[in-house]
Design a protein around this motif. Structure first.
Motif, PDB file in Angstrom:
ATOM      1  N   GLU A 193      33.775  46.585  24.592  1.00 42.91           N
ATOM      2  CA  GLU A 193      32.431  46.851  25.102  1.00 42.91           C
ATOM      3  C   GLU A 193      32.355  46.421  26.578  1.00 42.91           C
ATOM      4  O   GLU A 193      31.794  47.137  27.414  1.00 42.91           O
ATOM      5  N   ILE A 194      32.924  45.252  26.886  1.00 44.08           N
ATOM      6  CA  ILE A 194      32.954  44.758  28.275  1.00 44.08           C
ATOM      7  C   ILE A 194      33.834  45.683  29.128  1.00 44.08           C
ATOM      8  O   ILE A 194      33.463  46.042  30.247  1.00 44.08           O
ATOM      9  N   GLU A 232      34.429  48.761  28.649  1.00 44.02           N
ATOM     10  CA  GLU A 232      33.689  50.024  28.800  1.00 44.02           C
ATOM     11  C   GLU A 232      32.681  49.911  29.945  1.00 44.02           C
ATOM     12  O   GLU A 232      32.558  50.822  30.772  1.00 44.02           O
ATOM     13  N   TYR A 233      32.012  48.767  29.992  1.00 42.70           N
ATOM     14  CA  TYR A 233      31.031  48.540  31.065  1.00 42.70           C
ATOM     15  C   TYR A 233      31.717  48.576  32.425  1.00 42.70           C
ATOM     16  O   TYR A 233      31.263  49.253  33.351  1.00 42.70           O
ATOM     17  N   TYR A 234      32.804  47.837  32.552  1.00 43.18           N
ATOM     18  CA  TYR A 234      33.524  47.793  33.829  1.00 43.18           C
ATOM     19  C   TYR A 234      34.092  49.165  34.186  1.00 43.18           C
ATOM     20  O   TYR A 234      34.095  49.554  35.346  1.00 43.18           O
ATOM     21  N   GLU A 241      32.246  49.213  37.338  1.00 41.89           N
ATOM     22  CA  GLU A 241      33.112  48.552  38.328  1.00 41.89           C
ATOM     23  C   GLU A 241      34.578  48.745  37.920  1.00 41.89           C
ATOM     24  O   GLU A 241      35.211  47.809  37.401  1.00 41.89           O
ATOM     25  N   LYS A 296      37.631  46.248  38.391  1.00 43.95           N
ATOM     26  CA  LYS A 296      37.779  45.017  37.606  1.00 43.95           C
ATOM     27  C   LYS A 296      38.551  45.226  36.296  1.00 43.95           C
ATOM     28  O   LYS A 296      38.755  44.280  35.541  1.00 43.95           O
ATOM     29  N   ARG A 333      40.626  37.417  31.664  1.00 35.33           N
ATOM     30  CA  ARG A 333      39.218  37.125  31.994  1.00 35.33           C
ATOM     31  C   ARG A 333      38.280  37.825  31.008  1.00 35.33           C
ATOM     32  O   ARG A 333      37.316  37.217  30.520  1.00 35.33           O
TER      33      ARG A 333
END
Lengths: 167, 270
Positions: free
Chosen positions: B235-236, B238-240, B244, B247, B256
């Motif tokens: 999920e993280i 996917e966001y990046y 962004e 990252k 990280r």
């Protein structure tokens, strides 16, 4: 989609917290290393700071090695000790006192003073032999045979009279 | 535009889907052990382990495999009350619905089961059996004594409670199967097989052995926790990937992001 910024901030704090023990560990190790180095090599570090002359440094190095290895003191020190003592007395009274304080026991135990005396004794004998030489003075007078005869005759009479008086 | 991590995230949605069953060395062993126990003339079988060790999926799997050979039923969610449980049981045993405004007479039900002995062999898989009360468990025991109904009781193992020592299990449980958390190797295999099953090869390759070591430390080899962590992790990602992309490392999941997912789920804290 949720806001990731608070999570990123939380992760930064976590990372900082995670690294903290490592920084502390490195600092402690560095500190211990520094302390151990200072204590172990205290003399080696300390002396050159106060004494700038290179000659003196050499003398101190010799003394430290001699102090550490006790087995060498009886056999090998004899000759260097005499020279060292003479060197020290010649170079610096200050260094000599510090050196003597530390190696006093070794210096006293060794038969160095006796050796020195034995060396000095013959010198005294020679001096006693030389002193009469200095006192002897021969006055050689040039005389003729007539005057010499008279002189001998005179002495003969004098000594003859002296023997007679004594008898 | 869809992120590549969206599909990966959905792989780890926590659900008991028999199609998602992953065969691992440990799960195969447990499956064979349970199958072997079912074949034995036992009254009750106790399947226990910590939550997320794969008890439910194992019961589902065995029901799916044996449903054509044996009369096997899976009671997934525990009944709210005794009445509801016996309604379900009545339907299984008689293959009829209970008429409206009627209740099951327990003594009659036991007698009915006794009459079935030698004629039918019914296997009932009771999931989340720790939800049943002591009185209900005692009635289940009496039904199992008829030898016509065999119960496989799946329970959560608790740290301070010895389930086998309980009175109603002490004399009757003849077979105990314990499921444990996965080893690091099993967990790695589980993750890779799950992703490869959905053709997510690149993502499967981006999870390295070192990452799995960290994930295993966080989840302690628990499959449910592992699914939760990977869901959050992707999920993280996917966001990046969407917002962004700099990252995200497509070659390897950054440590990280794993730690961020662990922070979010409370495995680690500031």
């Amino acid at each position: 989609m949720y806001d990731i910024k608070p999570l990123e901030e939380e992760w930064k704090k976590y990372k900082k917290k995670k690294r903290k023990p490592w920084y502390t560990f490195i600092f402690v190790v560095f500190l211990m290393l520094l302390i151990s180095l200072t204590f172990l090599n205290y003399k080696e570090i300390d002396f050159p700071k106060f004494n700038d002359k290179s000659k003196v440094e050499i003398v101190t190095n010799k003394s430290t090695t001699l102090l550490i290895d006790k087995a060498l003191t009886t056999l090998e020190i004899k000759k260097p000790k005499v020279s060292e003592v003479s060197q020290i007395t010649e170079i610096k009274p200050m260094t000599v006192t510090s050196y003597e304080n530390e190696s006093m026991e070794i210096v006293e135990d060794l038969p160095i003073p006796e050796d020195v005396k034995t060396i000095k004794e013959p010198r005294v004998k020679i001096r006693t032999a030389e002193k009469p030489r200095k006192k002897m003075h021969l006055n050689i007078i040039e005389t003729t045979s007539v005057s010499a005869y008279k002189d001998v005759a005179k002495r003969f009479h004098q000594t003859h009279d002296l023997i007679w008086i004594l008898s | 535009m869809k992120s590549r991590y969206e599909a990966a995230k959905n792989v780890f949605v926590d659900s008991i889907d028999i199609d998602d069953y992953i065969e691992l060395d440990s799960s195969v062993t447990a499956y064979k052990q349970l199958q072997h126990s079912i074949d034995k003339p036992l009254k009750m079988i106790l399947l226990f382990g910590k939550p997320g060790t794969g008890k439910s999926i194992l019961l589902n799997r065995i029901q799916e495999k044996l449903k054509h050979q044996k009369e096997i039923y899976y009671f997934d969610t525990p009944a709210i009350n005794e009445k509801e449980f016996f309604h379900k049981l009545f339907k299984v045993l008689t293959k009829k619905d209970l008429p409206n405004n009627t209740e099951v007479n327990f003594s009659a039900l036991v007698n009915f089961c006794k009459n079935l002995r030698g004629k039918r062999e019914i296997i009932i898989l009771l999931d989340e059996a720790q939800m049943y009360g002591a009185a209900m468990m005692e009635k289940i025991r009496l039904l199992s004594d008829s030898r016509a109904v065999k119960f496989v009781v799946s329970l959560h193992k608790t740290e301070d409670e010895d389930l086998i020592a309980k009175e109603h299990f002490q004399s009757r449980i003849w077979e105990v199967i314990e499921l444990k958390n996965a080893t690091k190797e099993d967990q790695t295999s589980y993750i890779h097989k799950k992703l490869l099953k959905k053709n997510l090869f690149e993502i499967a390759n981006s999870i390295k052995d070192k990452d799995m070591k960290l994930i295993h430390t966080f989840t302690k080899g628990n499959y449910r926790e592992c699914n939760k962590l990977f869901f959050t992790l992707f999920e993280i990602c996917e966001y990046y990937d969407k917002n962004e992309p700099s990252k995200v490392n497509y070659e390897r999941i950054p440590q990280r992001i794993i730690e961020m997912a662990a922070l979010k789920l409370g495995y680690i804290y500031v």
